[in-house]
Design a protein around this motif. Sequence first.
Motif, mmCIF file in Angstrom:
data_model
loop_
_atom_site.group_PDB
_atom_site.id
_atom_site.type_symbol
_atom_site.label_atom_id
_atom_site.label_comp_id
_atom_site.label_asym_id
_atom_site.label_seq_id
_atom_site.Cartn_x
_atom_site.Cartn_y
_atom_site.Cartn_z
ATOM 1 N N SER A 273 -88.803 -16.879 -62.050
ATOM 2 C CA SER A 273 -89.662 -15.817 -62.282
ATOM 3 C C SER A 273 -91.189 -16.125 -61.782
ATOM 4 C CB SER A 273 -89.783 -14.967 -63.623
ATOM 5 O OG SER A 273 -90.451 -15.941 -64.503
ATOM 6 N N GLU B 286 -95.442 -3.836 -56.548
ATOM 7 C CA GLU B 286 -94.520 -3.175 -56.950
ATOM 8 C C GLU B 286 -93.089 -2.776 -56.072
ATOM 9 O OE1 GLU B 286 -96.604 0.298 -58.336
ATOM 10 O OE2 GLU B 286 -96.963 -0.369 -60.537
ATOM 11 N N ARG B 287 -93.480 -2.698 -54.921
ATOM 12 C CA ARG B 287 -92.411 -2.626 -53.747
ATOM 13 C C ARG B 287 -91.346 -3.625 -53.790
ATOM 14 N NH1 ARG B 287 -96.582 -0.067 -50.734
ATOM 15 N NH2 ARG B 287 -96.825 -2.132 -49.453
ATOM 16 N N PHE B 288 -92.161 -5.010 -54.278
ATOM 17 C CA PHE B 288 -91.227 -6.175 -54.330
ATOM 18 C C PHE B 288 -90.725 -6.365 -55.605
ATOM 19 C CE2 PHE B 288 -93.425 -6.764 -50.352
ATOM 20 C CZ PHE B 288 -92.520 -7.867 -49.608
ATOM 21 N N GLY B 289 -90.726 -5.876 -56.672
ATOM 22 C CA GLY B 289 -90.024 -5.840 -57.695
ATOM 23 C C GLY B 289 -90.857 -6.234 -58.863
ATOM 24 N N VAL C 250 -93.360 -5.799 -62.227
ATOM 25 C CA VAL C 250 -93.557 -5.000 -63.205
ATOM 26 C C VAL C 250 -94.750 -5.425 -64.001
ATOM 27 C CG1 VAL C 250 -91.048 -3.864 -63.134
ATOM 28 C CG2 VAL C 250 -91.555 -5.930 -64.711
ATOM 29 N N CYS D 194 -91.926 -10.782 -61.694
ATOM 30 C CA CYS D 194 -91.007 -10.315 -61.210
ATOM 31 C C CYS D 194 -89.974 -11.371 -61.105
ATOM 32 C CB CYS D 194 -91.400 -10.264 -59.451
ATOM 33 S SG CYS D 194 -89.874 -10.222 -58.307
#
Length: 166
Positions: free
Chosen positions: A126, A143-146, A148, A164
């Motif tokens: 991670s 956020e587009r790359f995952g 949170v 992520c």
Amino acid sequence: MTDQREVVVVRWPEQSPSADSGLAGLLAAYHLRTEAEKGQAVADVDGLPGRYRAEISDPRAAFVGDVVLVALSGGAAVGCVVVAASVGGRSEIKRLWTDPEFRGRGIASGLLRAALAGAAEGGVSSVRLSVWEWRVGAIALYERFGFVVTESWDGRERLVCMECVV
């Protein structure tokens, strides 16, 4: 006319002398802009906190053990990101920055993509980062790359912590 030269992401300092010369300038711009956004504007690098001046004056020492990626356009450094050395299978992204004159060309996305791919190849499970809440464009990119939002590991107010899985 807009310069549309190809942008290449290189691992610093191994692959490009021009990345060497441009990294300090990118870091200076990043830190000066950040301090201004926090309402603590300083006139120049000498007014920055010592830890930031150390990064700018000697990136090799400041980021020893970390991976530093630099985006080059026509041989000039136009973006950077630091991926901190993995601890317990987790790494941290810091200093993602694109020269304002080169924004909107996918440079930050390219740097982030390369950083995450490199982390995964290195066995990291991670990746985390922190970002100021007013940097909504950066938050949307993450956020587009995952990434949170996660519980904060940093006590500074208005700092958003994200993670992520890679």
